[in-house]
Design a protein around this motif. Structure first.
Motif, short mmCIF file in Angstrom:
data_model
loop_
_atom_site.label_atom_id
_atom_site.label_comp_id
_atom_site.label_asym_id
_atom_site.label_seq_id
_atom_site.Cartn_x
_atom_site.Cartn_y
_atom_site.Cartn_z
N GLU A 43 0.88 -1.19 0.02
CA GLU A 43 -0.05 0.06 -0.04
C GLU A 43 0.92 1.27 0.04
O GLU A 43 0.59 2.30 -0.77
CB GLU A 43 -1.06 -0.03 1.04
CG GLU A 43 -2.19 -1.19 1.26
CD GLU A 43 -2.76 -1.16 2.27
OE1 GLU A 43 -2.36 -0.34 3.49
OE2 GLU A 43 -3.80 -1.87 2.38
N LEU A 44 1.88 1.25 0.64
CA LEU A 44 2.82 2.40 0.59
C LEU A 44 3.52 2.66 -0.67
O LEU A 44 3.56 3.85 -1.13
CB LEU A 44 4.06 2.12 1.89
CG LEU A 44 3.67 2.27 3.29
CD1 LEU A 44 4.98 1.79 3.80
CD2 LEU A 44 2.88 3.56 3.63
N THR A 45 3.85 1.75 -1.58
CA THR A 45 4.21 1.83 -2.64
C THR A 45 3.17 2.22 -3.65
O THR A 45 3.42 3.19 -4.49
CB THR A 45 4.85 0.41 -3.28
OG1 THR A 45 5.89 0.00 -2.33
CG2 THR A 45 5.40 0.56 -4.68
N SER A 91 12.94 4.22 -5.86
CA SER A 91 12.35 3.09 -5.44
C SER A 91 13.14 2.12 -4.60
O SER A 91 14.50 2.50 -4.74
CB SER A 91 11.93 2.25 -7.03
OG SER A 91 11.50 1.07 -6.92
N GLN A 92 12.43 1.08 -4.16
CA GLN A 92 13.34 0.18 -3.55
C GLN A 92 14.13 -0.94 -4.45
O GLN A 92 14.93 -1.52 -4.09
CB GLN A 92 12.32 -0.47 -2.54
CG GLN A 92 11.83 0.24 -1.42
CD GLN A 92 11.17 -0.85 -0.36
OE1 GLN A 92 11.94 -1.49 0.33
NE2 GLN A 92 9.96 -0.82 -0.10
N LYS A 93 13.53 -0.94 -5.69
CA LYS A 93 13.92 -1.74 -6.70
C LYS A 93 14.81 -1.06 -7.66
O LYS A 93 14.82 -1.32 -8.79
CB LYS A 93 12.87 -2.48 -7.33
CG LYS A 93 11.99 -3.33 -6.55
CD LYS A 93 10.89 -4.11 -7.52
CE LYS A 93 10.02 -4.92 -6.78
NZ LYS A 93 9.01 -5.72 -7.62
N TYR A 94 15.83 -0.28 -7.15
CA TYR A 94 16.71 0.41 -8.07
C TYR A 94 17.53 -0.55 -8.61
O TYR A 94 18.20 -1.33 -8.19
CB TYR A 94 17.24 1.54 -7.37
CG TYR A 94 18.16 1.12 -6.02
CD1 TYR A 94 19.25 0.35 -6.04
CD2 TYR A 94 17.53 1.22 -4.79
CE1 TYR A 94 20.02 -0.01 -4.91
CE2 TYR A 94 18.18 0.90 -3.61
CZ TYR A 94 19.36 0.09 -3.59
OH TYR A 94 19.84 -0.19 -2.57
N VAL A 95 17.72 -0.19 -10.04
CA VAL A 95 18.66 -1.02 -10.79
C VAL A 95 19.76 -0.28 -11.60
O VAL A 95 19.30 0.91 -12.26
CB VAL A 95 17.79 -1.98 -11.98
CG1 VAL A 95 18.92 -2.66 -12.72
CG2 VAL A 95 16.79 -2.86 -11.07
N PHE A 96 21.02 -0.60 -11.53
CA PHE A 96 22.03 -0.14 -12.17
C PHE A 96 22.64 -0.72 -13.54
O PHE A 96 22.47 -2.04 -13.44
CB PHE A 96 23.38 0.33 -11.38
CG PHE A 96 22.94 1.22 -10.04
CD1 PHE A 96 22.38 2.42 -10.45
CD2 PHE A 96 23.27 0.92 -8.93
CE1 PHE A 96 21.97 3.32 -9.10
CE2 PHE A 96 22.87 1.81 -7.76
CZ PHE A 96 22.23 3.01 -8.14
N LEU A 213 8.25 10.69 1.55
CA LEU A 213 8.71 9.37 1.68
C LEU A 213 7.85 8.36 2.56
O LEU A 213 7.09 8.85 3.37
CB LEU A 213 10.15 9.35 2.50
CG LEU A 213 10.24 10.11 3.67
CD1 LEU A 213 9.84 9.23 5.04
CD2 LEU A 213 11.67 10.86 3.88
N THR A 214 7.98 7.21 2.12
CA THR A 214 7.37 6.08 2.77
C THR A 214 8.43 5.49 3.88
O THR A 214 9.72 5.65 3.74
CB THR A 214 6.83 4.83 2.12
OG1 THR A 214 8.12 4.44 1.46
CG2 THR A 214 5.83 5.25 0.93
N THR A 215 7.90 5.25 4.97
CA THR A 215 8.71 4.65 6.25
C THR A 215 8.12 3.76 7.23
O THR A 215 6.77 3.70 7.05
CB THR A 215 9.55 5.91 6.96
OG1 THR A 215 10.21 5.39 7.70
CG2 THR A 215 8.72 6.97 7.49
#
Length: 493
Positions: A43-45, A91-96, A213-215
């Motif tokens: 839900e936060l996302t 995002s929490q799913k950051y990709v480099f 921000l979500t936390t």
């Protein structure tokens, strides 16, 4: 109305084909920095994705006055534009990606110095950002604010989890945002970095950037002015920073698993404590002139449960890479696993077979076609994906782990499309399916919401109580460490 940034009225929101919110009302005014809390990480996302315009609005209204003048100006000039041009998001799913802009790294590359050339440096990556608008942020002040100055010439593959998180935040600032949205930005940061985050937030806000921000409720950083709790029925409550008390939030009830089913899946030699599982004598690891581990000595006996601590960049990931057989420098060290010295003729599979390993970044390295079920089964072969036919007995074993963690509806979903919490349970099942003697959990519940983190902690506790497994547990959060853990190894920079 001119001070309104975003306004949501009576909104029904769909996220990933599910109803996320009904009757959602939210008003964000200029000068406010919001922390969004809730019982569900999903839900936060979903809330953040609603602000970004990436959910379906089936009823109600969303207005974004903050972008009105920009959109009008760009439209009048005949230029393609969007309110998103003014928003940065972490995002929490950051990709480099590598220099070819393809995210096709394999896990072992992180520890092979010769292969880091495939990846841009921190400096190069930050300078690649081409913002849509002008703003105050440049390489110098972003690197100073996020403590990246010493890392600018470091390959992205060599960054620790916490360093990667700081880089992701820096990358967002280089976009010169008017609004900055961050999904659980303090996840993966050590205690010192979490304490510093409030100062970072205030510096961002002082530069004219509005932050949301979500936390979790027990982790509201300095610089936040307002807090809102979301639920499926919308905003459950809002507080100013001075009004907010953690005691105002109802305690969460954690779900549970079928512990008898777990017991049947664990090895039965639970009291067999025989050999030293790990022995390191004066182990030194360095890349170029930079020493990561300096004459480290450590012994871990079978059945012991250890907490591995250290600030971001202290060498935890490097130490773990030795233990899971991924670091080529192991062969030049006085280093023993399960009573056998590394470099005495053992294969990589001999090293991997007795060890189960979970880290949040693992999910990034599976091929795109690997489903939840295939990822779990791949644990039987210690491969990053399933590439061979499995027996009916192995299929049934996977069925039982899938049932234990309530993954049946998701077993044919590819891992990158799973929610973060389902990714974590999938990776834990993958680690445990082969009944390892040593279990290494590196920030393994990262990205889970508060309820799921409690359940993860209890699950690890139950695994240890019901087996003789040796545990190495890495976490920056004391509340996430299972009670069974009673020894500590702390690395210092």
């Amino acid at each position: 109305m001119s001070d309104t940034i975003i306004s949501i009225q009576q909104a029904t929101i769909l996220f990933k084909a599910q109803q996320a919110f009904q009757n959602l009302n939210f008003h964000w005014e200029k000068g406010q920095n919001w922390a969004i809390i809730g019982d569900s990480g999903w839900e936060l996302t979903a809330f953040i994705e609603t602000l970004r315009g990436n959910t379906v609005l089936s009823d109600g209204h969303i207005d974004r006055p903050f972008s009105k003048s920009y959109v009008e100006r760009k439209t009048a000039a005949g230029e393609v534009n969007s309110f998103r041009d003014l928003i940065a998001y972490v995002s929490q799913k950051y990709v480099f990606k590598n220099r070819s802009h393809i995210q096709n790294f394999y896990f072992q590359q992180r520890f092979n110095s010769s292969e880091s050339e495939e990846t841009a440096s921190v400096r190069e990556y930050l300078l690649e950002v081409i913002p849509k608008v002008e703003g105050p942020w440049n390489l110098e002040n972003v690197a100073k604010l996020l403590r990246l100055e010493a890392l600018l010439d470091k390959s992205l593959l060599k960054l620790s989890n916490g360093e990667t998180r700081r880089l992701a935040i820096a990358l967002g600032l280089m976009q010169q945002p008017k609004i900055y949205l961050l999904d659980q930005p303090m996840t993966g940061l050590d205690v010192k970095s979490r304490e510093e985050f409030g100062e970072i937030l205030k510096a961002i806000s002082n530069a004219g950037v509005q932050v949301l921000l979500t936390t979790s409720g027990n982790e509201i950083p300095e610089g936040i002015t307002h807090i809102a709790k979301v639920s499926k029925t919308g905003i459950a409550n809002t507080w100013s920073r001075s009004e907010f008390q953690l005691e105002n939030i109802e305690p969460l009830q954690s779900p549970s698993w079928d512990w008898q089913l777990l017991d049947s899946l664990l090895p039965k030699d639970r009291n067999k404590l025989d050999v030293e599982v790990i022995k390191l004598k004066d182990v030194t690891i360095k890349y170029g002139e930079k020493v990561i581990l300096d004459r480290l000595n450590w012994k871990v006996k079978a059945g012991e449960r250890w907490l591995l601590k250290g600030n971001n960049g202290a060498g935890k990931s490097t130490l773990l890479s030795l233990l899971i057989g991924e670091n080529p420098q192991a062969y030049s060290q006085d280093f023993w696993l399960f009573g056998r010295k590394r470099g005495t003729g053992e294969s990589i599979w001999d090293v991997k077979r007795p060890t189960g390993f979970v880290a949040p970044e693992l999910s990034r390295y599976f091929p795109a076609n690997q489903t939840c079920r295939k990822v779990i089964l791949s644990g039987l072969f210690d491969t990053m994906g399933l590439f061979k036919k499995v027996s009916p007995e192995q299929e049934e074993l996977a069925n039982r782990w899938i049932k234990l963690f309530n993954l049946e509806p998701l077993q044919q979903t590819v891992i990158q499309r799973l929610s973060l919490e389902h990714q974590r349970w999938t990776l834990l099942a993958r680690a445990l399916i082969k009944q390892p003697k040593l279990l290494i959990l590196d920030e393994a519940s990262q990205g889970m919401d508060q309820i799921q983190r409690r359940l993860f902690k209890e699950t690890v506790q139950q695994v240890c109580e019901r087996s003789g497994i040796t545990l190495i547990y890495v976490s920056h959060y004391a509340e996430d460490v299972p009670e069974v853990v009673d020894k500590v190894m702390e690395l210092c920079r």
